[in-house]
Design a protein around this motif. Structure first.
Motif, PDB file in Angstrom:
ATOM      1  N   LYS A   5     -17.812  -9.146  -3.920  1.00 24.03           N
ATOM      2  CA  LYS A   5     -16.683  -9.735  -4.632  1.00 24.03           C
ATOM      3  C   LYS A   5     -15.924  -8.721  -5.482  1.00 24.03           C
ATOM      4  O   LYS A   5     -14.782  -8.946  -5.856  1.00 24.03           O
ATOM      5  CB  LYS A   5     -17.169 -10.887  -5.522  1.00 24.03           C
ATOM      6  CG  LYS A   5     -17.714 -12.078  -4.742  1.00 24.03           C
ATOM      7  CD  LYS A   5     -18.143 -13.191  -5.687  1.00 24.03           C
ATOM      8  CE  LYS A   5     -18.660 -14.394  -4.920  1.00 24.03           C
ATOM      9  NZ  LYS A   5     -19.107 -15.481  -5.833  1.00 24.03           N
ATOM     10  N   LYS A   6     -16.578  -7.596  -5.804  1.00 26.02           N
ATOM     11  CA  LYS A   6     -15.953  -6.621  -6.697  1.00 26.02           C
ATOM     12  C   LYS A   6     -15.949  -5.228  -6.067  1.00 26.02           C
ATOM     13  O   LYS A   6     -16.897  -4.850  -5.364  1.00 26.02           O
ATOM     14  CB  LYS A   6     -16.683  -6.606  -8.042  1.00 26.02           C
ATOM     15  CG  LYS A   6     -16.416  -7.864  -8.873  1.00 26.02           C
ATOM     16  CD  LYS A   6     -17.265  -7.915 -10.124  1.00 26.02           C
ATOM     17  CE  LYS A   6     -18.649  -8.459  -9.855  1.00 26.02           C
ATOM     18  NZ  LYS A   6     -19.403  -8.739 -11.103  1.00 26.02           N
ATOM     19  N   ILE A   7     -14.867  -4.494  -6.339  1.00 21.36           N
ATOM     20  CA  ILE A   7     -14.647  -3.186  -5.738  1.00 21.36           C
ATOM     21  C   ILE A   7     -14.510  -2.137  -6.837  1.00 21.36           C
ATOM     22  O   ILE A   7     -13.795  -2.336  -7.830  1.00 21.36           O
ATOM     23  CB  ILE A   7     -13.364  -3.180  -4.885  1.00 21.36           C
ATOM     24  CG1 ILE A   7     -13.423  -4.279  -3.807  1.00 21.36           C
ATOM     25  CG2 ILE A   7     -13.144  -1.805  -4.252  1.00 21.36           C
ATOM     26  CD1 ILE A   7     -14.480  -4.091  -2.762  1.00 21.36           C
ATOM     27  N   ALA A   8     -15.169  -1.008  -6.639  1.00 20.41           N
ATOM     28  CA  ALA A   8     -15.056   0.119  -7.561  1.00 20.41           C
ATOM     29  C   ALA A   8     -14.500   1.326  -6.817  1.00 20.41           C
ATOM     30  O   ALA A   8     -14.794   1.529  -5.634  1.00 20.41           O
ATOM     31  CB  ALA A   8     -16.418   0.452  -8.171  1.00 20.41           C
ATOM     32  N   ALA A   9     -13.697   2.128  -7.512  1.00 22.11           N
ATOM     33  CA  ALA A   9     -13.114   3.343  -6.949  1.00 22.11           C
ATOM     34  C   ALA A   9     -13.506   4.527  -7.811  1.00 22.11           C
ATOM     35  O   ALA A   9     -13.467   4.448  -9.041  1.00 22.11           O
ATOM     36  CB  ALA A   9     -11.597   3.221  -6.872  1.00 22.11           C
ATOM     37  N   TYR A  10     -13.843   5.619  -7.163  1.00 21.40           N
ATOM     38  CA  TYR A  10     -14.253   6.822  -7.894  1.00 21.40           C
ATOM     39  C   TYR A  10     -13.147   7.325  -8.814  1.00 21.40           C
ATOM     40  O   TYR A  10     -13.402   7.736  -9.945  1.00 21.40           O
ATOM     41  CB  TYR A  10     -14.643   7.917  -6.900  1.00 21.40           C
ATOM     42  CG  TYR A  10     -14.974   9.229  -7.542  1.00 21.40           C
ATOM     43  CD1 TYR A  10     -16.262   9.484  -8.022  1.00 21.40           C
ATOM     44  CD2 TYR A  10     -14.015  10.230  -7.682  1.00 21.40           C
ATOM     45  CE1 TYR A  10     -16.577  10.693  -8.626  1.00 21.40           C
ATOM     46  CE2 TYR A  10     -14.320  11.441  -8.282  1.00 21.40           C
ATOM     47  CZ  TYR A  10     -15.593  11.661  -8.743  1.00 21.40           C
ATOM     48  OH  TYR A  10     -15.907  12.866  -9.348  1.00 21.40           O
ATOM     49  N   GLY A  11     -11.916   7.294  -8.330  1.00 21.08           N
ATOM     50  CA  GLY A  11     -10.807   7.791  -9.129  1.00 21.08           C
ATOM     51  C   GLY A  11      -9.471   7.310  -8.612  1.00 21.08           C
ATOM     52  O   GLY A  11      -9.392   6.396  -7.773  1.00 21.08           O
ATOM     53  N   GLY A  12      -8.415   7.954  -9.093  1.00 19.29           N
ATOM     54  CA  GLY A  12      -7.068   7.494  -8.794  1.00 19.29           C
ATOM     55  C   GLY A  12      -6.699   7.573  -7.327  1.00 19.29           C
ATOM     56  O   GLY A  12      -6.022   6.685  -6.799  1.00 19.29           O
ATOM     57  N   GLY A  13      -7.115   8.642  -6.644  1.00 20.20           N
ATOM     58  CA  GLY A  13      -6.799   8.771  -5.229  1.00 20.20           C
ATOM     59  C   GLY A  13      -7.414   7.670  -4.397  1.00 20.20           C
ATOM     60  O   GLY A  13      -6.768   7.100  -3.504  1.00 20.20           O
ATOM     61  N   THR A  14      -8.661   7.363  -4.676  1.00 20.36           N
ATOM     62  CA  THR A  14      -9.349   6.278  -3.973  1.00 20.36           C
ATOM     63  C   THR A  14      -8.730   4.939  -4.319  1.00 20.36           C
ATOM     64  O   THR A  14      -8.559   4.068  -3.455  1.00 20.36           O
ATOM     65  CB  THR A  14     -10.845   6.288  -4.327  1.00 20.36           C
ATOM     66  OG1 THR A  14     -11.388   7.595  -4.053  1.00 20.36           O
ATOM     67  CG2 THR A  14     -11.608   5.255  -3.517  1.00 20.36           C
ATOM     68  N   MET A  15      -8.365   4.747  -5.579  1.00 21.17           N
ATOM     69  CA  MET A  15      -7.706   3.515  -5.993  1.00 21.17           C
ATOM     70  C   MET A  15      -6.388   3.329  -5.241  1.00 21.17           C
ATOM     71  O   MET A  15      -6.067   2.225  -4.780  1.00 21.17           O
ATOM     72  CB  MET A  15      -7.437   3.541  -7.495  1.00 21.17           C
ATOM     73  CG  MET A  15      -6.696   2.312  -8.013  1.00 21.17           C
ATOM     74  SD  MET A  15      -5.968   2.559  -9.660  1.00 21.17           S
ATOM     75  CE  MET A  15      -4.671   3.746  -9.266  1.00 21.17           C
ATOM     76  N   ASN A  16      -5.617   4.413  -5.101  1.00 18.68           N
ATOM     77  CA  ASN A  16      -4.334   4.317  -4.400  1.00 18.68           C
ATOM     78  C   ASN A  16      -4.521   3.922  -2.944  1.00 18.68           C
ATOM     79  O   ASN A  16      -3.719   3.157  -2.392  1.00 18.68           O
ATOM     80  CB  ASN A  16      -3.591   5.649  -4.486  1.00 18.68           C
ATOM     81  CG  ASN A  16      -3.097   5.948  -5.885  1.00 18.68           C
ATOM     82  OD1 ASN A  16      -2.958   5.045  -6.707  1.00 18.68           O
ATOM     83  ND2 ASN A  16      -2.839   7.214  -6.176  1.00 18.68           N
ATOM     84  N   ARG A  17      -5.574   4.428  -2.313  1.00 25.18           N
ATOM     85  CA  ARG A  17      -5.823   4.060  -0.922  1.00 25.18           C
ATOM     86  C   ARG A  17      -6.204   2.586  -0.819  1.00 25.18           C
ATOM     87  O   ARG A  17      -5.791   1.893   0.119  1.00 25.18           O
ATOM     88  CB  ARG A  17      -6.932   4.941  -0.334  1.00 25.18           C
ATOM     89  CG  ARG A  17      -7.066   4.836   1.181  1.00 25.18           C
ATOM     90  CD  ARG A  17      -5.819   5.310   1.905  1.00 25.18           C
ATOM     91  NE  ARG A  17      -5.471   6.674   1.567  1.00 25.18           N
ATOM     92  CZ  ARG A  17      -5.973   7.753   2.199  1.00 25.18           C
ATOM     93  NH1 ARG A  17      -6.823   7.595   3.209  1.00 25.18           N
ATOM     94  NH2 ARG A  17      -5.616   8.962   1.831  1.00 25.18           N
ATOM     95  N   LEU A  18      -6.966   2.089  -1.774  1.00 22.97           N
ATOM     96  CA  LEU A  18      -7.283   0.661  -1.806  1.00 22.97           C
ATOM     97  C   LEU A  18      -6.012  -0.161  -1.997  1.00 22.97           C
ATOM     98  O   LEU A  18      -5.791  -1.164  -1.308  1.00 22.97           O
ATOM     99  CB  LEU A  18      -8.270   0.372  -2.935  1.00 22.97           C
ATOM    100  CG  LEU A  18      -9.722   0.808  -2.713  1.00 22.97           C
ATOM    101  CD1 LEU A  18     -10.479   0.785  -4.045  1.00 22.97           C
ATOM    102  CD2 LEU A  18     -10.423  -0.103  -1.702  1.00 22.97           C
ATOM    103  N   THR A  19      -5.177   0.281  -2.926  1.00 23.79           N
ATOM    104  CA  THR A  19      -3.930  -0.434  -3.205  1.00 23.79           C
ATOM    105  C   THR A  19      -3.054  -0.514  -1.961  1.00 23.79           C
ATOM    106  O   THR A  19      -2.417  -1.539  -1.692  1.00 23.79           O
ATOM    107  CB  THR A  19      -3.165   0.257  -4.346  1.00 23.79           C
ATOM    108  OG1 THR A  19      -3.991   0.284  -5.519  1.00 23.79           O
ATOM    109  CG2 THR A  19      -1.883  -0.489  -4.672  1.00 23.79           C
ATOM    110  N   SER A  20      -3.024   0.568  -1.184  1.00 26.81           N
ATOM    111  CA  SER A  20      -2.207   0.573   0.034  1.00 26.81           C
ATOM    112  C   SER A  20      -2.690  -0.441   1.056  1.00 26.81           C
ATOM    113  O   SER A  20      -1.942  -0.832   1.951  1.00 26.81           O
ATOM    114  CB  SER A  20      -2.211   1.972   0.659  1.00 26.81           C
ATOM    115  OG  SER A  20      -3.463   2.276   1.247  1.00 26.81           O
ATOM    116  N   ARG A  21      -3.939  -0.872   0.903  1.00 26.43           N
ATOM    117  CA  ARG A  21      -4.503  -1.886   1.797  1.00 26.43           C
ATOM    118  C   ARG A  21      -4.512  -3.270   1.146  1.00 26.43           C
ATOM    119  O   ARG A  21      -5.148  -4.189   1.651  1.00 26.43           O
ATOM    120  CB  ARG A  21      -5.914  -1.485   2.224  1.00 26.43           C
ATOM    121  CG  ARG A  21      -5.931  -0.303   3.187  1.00 26.43           C
ATOM    122  CD  ARG A  21      -7.346   0.095   3.563  1.00 26.43           C
ATOM    123  NE  ARG A  21      -7.367   1.114   4.603  1.00 26.43           N
ATOM    124  CZ  ARG A  21      -7.466   0.874   5.901  1.00 26.43           C
ATOM    125  NH1 ARG A  21      -7.576  -0.382   6.329  1.00 26.43           N
ATOM    126  NH2 ARG A  21      -7.473   1.866   6.778  1.00 26.43           N
TER     127      ARG A  21
END
Length: 225
Positions: free
Chosen positions: A72-88
């Motif tokens: 149910k919850k997603i964690a991202a190492y940093g901003g680059g990974t977060m941006n890739r999640l956001t793009s999806r």
């Protein structure tokens, strides 16, 4: 900042990349070229967990292309990974601070979550386990979902080489001269790896792994040249 420069970055940038936009605006030649090969590991069972912790944009792509989200919850190492999640279309519930060491990001994450929650780490076979190693209370499941190998590709001579991981560092230096190249590496893991190679080359690390921080460092270095 002098004459236009030739800059290499060891990844394929997103369509809205501010680094690419900056390079175009200032007439710098930007080469996007990964020095790694990534092969997905398929036909594996994904366990149920409370969290999935993505440590890289590559991990995001491989996971979403081949596996279901059971947490149910997603964690991202940093901003680059977060941006890739956001793009999806995925919003991260935790995002690490790229300015910190992997160990400190791990401490922040495990302090953020409930001690009874289970965390799935989809990783490469080359994972350094930096985040998991600081865990003291949670159940963690490490699952290899892709294999990473270096690809030593010869490239045109550049003024600056932005190398985004230890594997990309290895792939670049195997096939390319290092003389008169200023290297920028992302993150302390990459910096330590580069330093341990004892190449005698100029190497710098931006304040964070964001493209904005890379641009700031490039501008500083160009002013000094």
């Amino acid at each position: 900042m002098g004459f236009p420069k030739k800059i290499l970055v060891s990844r394929n940038l997103s369509t809205d990349s501010v680094l690419r936009e900056w390079a175009t605006e200032h007439n710098h030649a930007l080469i996007e070229a990964p020095f790694i090969r990534i092969d997905a590991v398929t036909n594996i069972d994904i366990p149920q967990s409370d969290w999935i912790f993505f440590s890289s944009p590559n991990g995001v792509d491989i996971y979403f292309d081949h596996h279901p989200i059971l947490a149910k919850k997603i964690a991202a190492y940093g901003g680059g990974t977060m941006n890739r999640l956001t793009s999806r279309g995925i919003e991260a519930d935790f995002v690490g601070d790229n300015r910190k060491t992997p160990e400190k990001i791990g401490e922040d994450f495990f302090n953020f979550i409930d001690p009874n929650e289970v965390v799935l780490f989809p990783v490469s076979q080359l994972s350094r386990k930096s985040i998991i190693q600081v865990n003291q209370k949670n159940k963690c499941i490490e699952l290899v979902i892709y294999n990473t190998s270096t690809e030593a590709t010869e490239m045109p001579k550049v003024d600056y080489a932005i190398l985004t991981s230890p594997s990309n560092i290895d792939g670049y230096i195997k096939a390319n001269p290092i003389e008169n190249v200023r290297f920028i590496v992302l993150g302390t893991t990459s910096k330590n790896h580069f330093d341990n190679l004892n190449l005698g080359a100029e190497v710098y690390m931006p304040k964070s792994s964001t493209e904005e921080a890379v641009i700031e460092l490039l501008e500083d270095l160009m002013r000094q040249a």
